[in-house]
Design a protein around this motif. Structure first.
Motif, PDB file in Angstrom:
ATOM      1  N   PHE A  18       0.821  -1.213   0.000  1.00 57.45           N
ATOM      2  CA  PHE A  18       0.000   0.000   0.000  1.00 57.45           C
ATOM      3  C   PHE A  18       0.854   1.263   0.000  1.00 57.45           C
ATOM      4  N   PRO A  20       3.696   2.215  -1.793  1.00 58.95           N
ATOM      5  CA  PRO A  20       3.886   2.863  -3.100  1.00 58.95           C
ATOM      6  C   PRO A  20       2.601   3.489  -3.659  1.00 58.95           C
ATOM      7  N   GLN A  21       1.438   2.888  -3.324  1.00 60.52           N
ATOM      8  CA  GLN A  21       0.162   3.465  -3.798  1.00 60.52           C
ATOM      9  C   GLN A  21      -0.094   4.822  -3.132  1.00 60.52           C
ATOM     10  N   LYS A  24       2.397   7.393  -4.587  1.00 58.36           N
ATOM     11  CA  LYS A  24       1.955   7.793  -5.933  1.00 58.36           C
ATOM     12  C   LYS A  24       0.806   8.800  -5.843  1.00 58.36           C
ATOM     13  N   ARG A  30      -3.940  12.601  -7.219  1.00 54.75           N
ATOM     14  CA  ARG A  30      -5.023  12.028  -8.005  1.00 54.75           C
ATOM     15  C   ARG A  30      -5.047  10.518  -7.798  1.00 54.75           C
ATOM     16  N   LEU A  31      -6.236  10.007  -7.423  1.00 55.01           N
ATOM     17  CA  LEU A  31      -6.371   8.552  -7.248  1.00 55.01           C
ATOM     18  C   LEU A  31      -7.700   8.078  -7.850  1.00 55.01           C
ATOM     19  N   ASP A  32      -8.165   8.812  -8.872  1.00 52.46           N
ATOM     20  CA  ASP A  32      -9.489   8.523  -9.452  1.00 52.46           C
ATOM     21  C   ASP A  32      -9.639   7.100  -9.987  1.00 52.46           C
ATOM     22  N   ASP A  33      -8.550   6.548 -10.536  1.00 50.80           N
ATOM     23  CA  ASP A  33      -8.662   5.217 -11.145  1.00 50.80           C
ATOM     24  C   ASP A  33      -8.675   4.102 -10.105  1.00 50.80           C
ATOM     25  N   VAL A  34      -8.359   4.468  -8.867  1.00 49.39           N
ATOM     26  CA  VAL A  34      -8.363   3.478  -7.788  1.00 49.39           C
ATOM     27  C   VAL A  34      -9.816   3.210  -7.392  1.00 49.39           C
ATOM     28  N   SER A  35     -10.194   1.946  -7.309  1.00 51.63           N
ATOM     29  CA  SER A  35     -11.587   1.590  -7.041  1.00 51.63           C
ATOM     30  C   SER A  35     -11.945   1.720  -5.554  1.00 51.63           C
ATOM     31  N   PRO A  36     -12.926   2.593  -5.217  1.00 51.84           N
ATOM     32  CA  PRO A  36     -13.351   2.677  -3.810  1.00 51.84           C
ATOM     33  C   PRO A  36     -13.967   1.350  -3.361  1.00 51.84           C
ATOM     34  N   MET A  38     -12.963  -1.636  -4.169  1.00 55.66           N
ATOM     35  CA  MET A  38     -11.868  -2.526  -3.769  1.00 55.66           C
ATOM     36  C   MET A  38     -11.457  -2.254  -2.334  1.00 55.66           C
ATOM     37  N   TYR A  39     -11.277  -0.958  -2.003  1.00 57.19           N
ATOM     38  CA  TYR A  39     -10.811  -0.622  -0.665  1.00 57.19           C
ATOM     39  C   TYR A  39     -11.890  -0.856   0.399  1.00 57.19           C
ATOM     40  N   ARG A  79      -8.157   9.414  -1.807  1.00 58.08           N
ATOM     41  CA  ARG A  79      -8.886   9.382  -3.080  1.00 58.08           C
ATOM     42  C   ARG A  79     -10.025  10.408  -3.078  1.00 58.08           C
TER      43      ARG A  79
END
Lengths: 89, 89
Positions: A18, A20-21, A24, A30-36, A38-39, A79
């Motif tokens: 987590f 490196p995420q 980044k 910006r973390l728009d492509d990360v799926s809420p 999933m988390y 995010r």
């Protein structure tokens, strides 16, 4: 004992993932492509893992999942924070 | 037995978490904000978990981590595929 170390190492590596995420996200804001979704799954699953670890008194399971839960929650909060900030600009 | 089910459920929920991430990626054709470093850590860590599971003969650890490994690899491949495709456009 040798294999116990492999198990501990595996937990540490997966949980460290987590970091490196988060780095980044903080860099790009910006973390728009990360799926809420999933988390959300991860938070629920890790909370269950923590209760399981407490029940079987396994310090490694407890520690790895508390760390994972905290880091996942950080990703999820960042995010929404970045998304909201961009919306308001 | 009751607590074993909690452990199995925790594994299933955490592993299922990759599915909403894959769906989101496939829909938006974009996974740039997803950290490749994170998924590299996950692949290494889960490979270790699989070898640990094989050693202690734990079917749940083996199954959850094979599924997690495959889904993580899918996210990582999709990320590079979509990025490359956009670059070539």
């Amino acid at each position: 004992m040798h294999w116990k170390i492999i198990g501990i190492l595996a937990s540490i590596i997966v949980t460290s993932g987590f970091i490196p995420q988060i780095i980044k996200g903080v860099k790009t804001k910006r973390l728009d492509d990360v799926s809420p979704g999933m988390y959300t799954f991860l938070l629920f699953g890790m909370a269950l893992w923590i209760s399981y670890g407490v029940h079987i008194k396994d310090t490694i399971i407890i520690a790895a999942n508390i760390a994972g839960f905290t880091l996942s929650l950080t990703v999820l909060c960042l995010r929404f924070k970045y998304k909201k900030r961009r919306k308001n600009q």
